[in-house]
Design a protein around this motif. Structure first.
Motif, PDB file in Angstrom:
ATOM      1  N   THR A 275       0.835  -1.198   0.000  1.00 40.66           N
ATOM      2  CA  THR A 275       0.000   0.000   0.000  1.00 40.66           C
ATOM      3  C   THR A 275       0.869   1.247   0.000  1.00 40.66           C
ATOM      4  O   THR A 275       2.044   1.220   0.387  1.00 40.66           O
ATOM      5  N   THR A 276       0.272   2.353  -0.433  1.00 38.58           N
ATOM      6  CA  THR A 276       0.933   3.655  -0.357  1.00 38.58           C
ATOM      7  C   THR A 276      -0.127   4.711  -0.059  1.00 38.58           C
ATOM      8  O   THR A 276      -1.257   4.608  -0.556  1.00 38.58           O
ATOM      9  N   PRO A 277       0.182   5.722   0.768  1.00 42.93           N
ATOM     10  CA  PRO A 277      -0.832   6.701   1.192  1.00 42.93           C
ATOM     11  C   PRO A 277      -1.023   7.833   0.198  1.00 42.93           C
ATOM     12  O   PRO A 277      -1.038   9.009   0.555  1.00 42.93           O
ATOM     13  N   TYR A 278      -1.175   7.486  -1.071  1.00 47.20           N
ATOM     14  CA  TYR A 278      -1.378   8.479  -2.119  1.00 47.20           C
ATOM     15  C   TYR A 278      -2.541   8.050  -2.999  1.00 47.20           C
ATOM     16  O   TYR A 278      -2.961   6.896  -2.990  1.00 47.20           O
ATOM     17  N   THR A 279      -3.055   8.976  -3.787  1.00 52.20           N
ATOM     18  CA  THR A 279      -4.047   8.617  -4.781  1.00 52.20           C
ATOM     19  C   THR A 279      -3.330   8.006  -5.990  1.00 52.20           C
ATOM     20  O   THR A 279      -2.105   8.120  -6.133  1.00 52.20           O
ATOM     21  N   LEU A 280      -4.099   7.410  -6.876  1.00 50.88           N
ATOM     22  CA  LEU A 280      -3.506   6.844  -8.087  1.00 50.88           C
ATOM     23  C   LEU A 280      -2.849   7.924  -8.937  1.00 50.88           C
ATOM     24  O   LEU A 280      -1.760   7.713  -9.493  1.00 50.88           O
ATOM     25  N   LEU A 281      -3.496   9.075  -9.060  1.00 58.97           N
ATOM     26  CA  LEU A 281      -2.913  10.157  -9.838  1.00 58.97           C
ATOM     27  C   LEU A 281      -1.595  10.618  -9.226  1.00 58.97           C
ATOM     28  O   LEU A 281      -0.588  10.777  -9.930  1.00 58.97           O
ATOM     29  N   GLN A 282      -1.581  10.831  -7.917  1.00 60.44           N
ATOM     30  CA  GLN A 282      -0.340  11.238  -7.260  1.00 60.44           C
ATOM     31  C   GLN A 282       0.757  10.201  -7.465  1.00 60.44           C
ATOM     32  O   GLN A 282       1.910  10.541  -7.746  1.00 60.44           O
ATOM     33  N   LEU A 283       0.391   8.943  -7.347  1.00 60.73           N
ATOM     34  CA  LEU A 283       1.362   7.861  -7.484  1.00 60.73           C
ATOM     35  C   LEU A 283       1.939   7.828  -8.896  1.00 60.73           C
ATOM     36  O   LEU A 283       3.167   7.750  -9.079  1.00 60.73           O
ATOM     37  N   CYS A 284       1.073   7.914  -9.913  1.00 65.49           N
ATOM     38  CA  CYS A 284       1.552   7.885 -11.288  1.00 65.49           C
ATOM     39  C   CYS A 284       2.496   9.050 -11.568  1.00 65.49           C
ATOM     40  O   CYS A 284       3.555   8.868 -12.196  1.00 65.49           O
ATOM     41  N   LEU A 285       2.139  10.240 -11.104  1.00 62.86           N
ATOM     42  CA  LEU A 285       2.978  11.417 -11.341  1.00 62.86           C
ATOM     43  C   LEU A 285       4.322  11.280 -10.655  1.00 62.86           C
ATOM     44  O   LEU A 285       5.377  11.592 -11.236  1.00 62.86           O
ATOM     45  N   MET A 286       4.331  10.802  -9.421  1.00 63.76           N
ATOM     46  CA  MET A 286       5.588  10.636  -8.687  1.00 63.76           C
ATOM     47  C   MET A 286       6.465   9.551  -9.305  1.00 63.76           C
ATOM     48  O   MET A 286       7.685   9.715  -9.401  1.00 63.76           O
ATOM     49  N   GLU A 287       5.838   8.456  -9.744  1.00 61.91           N
ATOM     50  CA  GLU A 287       6.627   7.364 -10.313  1.00 61.91           C
ATOM     51  C   GLU A 287       7.286   7.766 -11.627  1.00 61.91           C
ATOM     52  O   GLU A 287       8.327   7.209 -11.992  1.00 61.91           O
ATOM     53  N   MET A 288       6.694   8.706 -12.356  1.00 64.12           N
ATOM     54  CA  MET A 288       7.276   9.117 -13.637  1.00 64.12           C
ATOM     55  C   MET A 288       8.324  10.219 -13.499  1.00 64.12           C
ATOM     56  O   MET A 288       9.007  10.549 -14.466  1.00 64.12           O
ATOM     57  N   GLN A 289       8.474  10.797 -12.318  1.00 59.74           N
ATOM     58  CA  GLN A 289       9.452  11.880 -12.129  1.00 59.74           C
ATOM     59  C   GLN A 289      10.856  11.328 -12.022  1.00 59.74           C
ATOM     60  O   GLN A 289      11.071  10.202 -11.537  1.00 59.74           O
TER      61      GLN A 289
END
Length: 292
Positions: A275-289
């Motif tokens: 699990t991670t305490p982020y939304t899917l959008l936040q997670l996708c944006l962070m993973e692509m940075q």
């Protein structure tokens, strides 16, 4: 999925939401045959299995594996292979997620000799945008049986599929990319997959982005999720974290994935969760940075 209409835990309370899981049970090319089971959970961790499992396939006669599920309107759809190697995807439908009927045999088939998918196809991911159905799927070419790529197909009805003419859309030179799952936010698609830098094992989780489903950019962080615990085979040539399914519930993303300790044999595979305490959008944006 996370939704109401529970058939195990709260069958008399349709508005009470639960976690629902459909998963492959059994092993390939051995007895009992691989089938699809169903389970429910109140917290995403402790699961109750459906007493009449399997819900798709028959462990004595009919193998079903490497599939995906979606719920559109009042119908559940399951696309999956029916043999190993998978030469085709069949489609099943259900009104409740546990009573299934084969609705379309051979919805998508391997390609002609020389095609990127002429040997086998696995792990489709299907979604609907407007009036178009989309499928991204794992493919194997006879000329490169140890390297997997990802292809794209579209359909007006989820039954008759047309493959993209310039497939594959995601590939790794000398390695493999498999098991896609796709999200779309603000005109950008994000594809989670499991990848291997050489041949098809071991695998870790990577992410790609695209604006058109045709040209994909890998994250500079790839792989973004790696094998750590014993059930995932860290530092083992056959270890795997693979076939991710991400689900956002109340601001937390749950990631379910297949894990293999490296034996690649009966009893070596399990389902793990992170699990991670982020939304899917936040997670996708962070993973692509590029930054940590």
């Amino acid at each position: 999925l996370y939704e109401g209409n529970s058939v195990i835990l709260y069958p008399g309370s349709p508005s009470t939401k639960v976690f629902k899981m459909w998963y492959t049970n059994g092993a390939f090319l051995v007895s009992p045959k691989a089938t699809v089971n169903y389970a429910e959970s109140t917290d995403g961790i402790s699961w109750s299995q459906y007493p009449s499992n399997p819900v798709i396939g028959n462990q004595s006669t009919t193998q079903v594996e490497h599939g995906t599920l979606l719920h559109v309107g009042n119908t559940y759809y399951y696309y999956g292979g029916s043999a190993d190697p998978n030469l085709q995807f069949d489609r099943w439908t259900s009104p409740d997620g546990v009573t299934w009927a084969l609705s379309t045999a051979n919805a998508l088939h391997v390609g002609t000799p020389g095609a990127f998918d002429d040997s086998a196809i696995y792990n489709p991911y299907v979604w609907v945008e407007g009036s178009t159905w989309y499928m991204m799927y794992e493919a194997v070419a006879a000329a490169h049986v140890s390297s997997y790529t990802i292809g794209l197909a579209t359909s007006p009805d989820g039954i008759a599929w047309t493959k993209y003419a310039s497939n594959p859309v995601i590939a790794i030179s000398g390695g493999s990319v498999s098991g896609p799952m796709v999200f779309k936010f603000g005109g950008v698609y994000y594809c989670y997959s499991h990848t291997a830098v050489s041949t098809n094992l071991p695998t870790d989780i990577s992410i790609y982005s695209s604006t058109d489903l045709h040209a994909w950019t890998p994250s500079p962080k790839n792989p973004i999720y790696e094998r750590v615990v014993a059930s995932e085979g860290p530092n083992v040539s056959g270890g795997q974290v693979a076939n991710v399914w991400l689900l956002e519930v109340s601001g937390t993303v749950y990631m379910y994935y297949g894990a293999n300790n490296g034996a690649q044999d009966v009893g070596s595979g399990v389902i793990n969760m992170a699990t991670t305490p982020y939304t899917l959008l936040q997670l996708c944006l962070m993973e692509m940075q590029a930054n940590p």
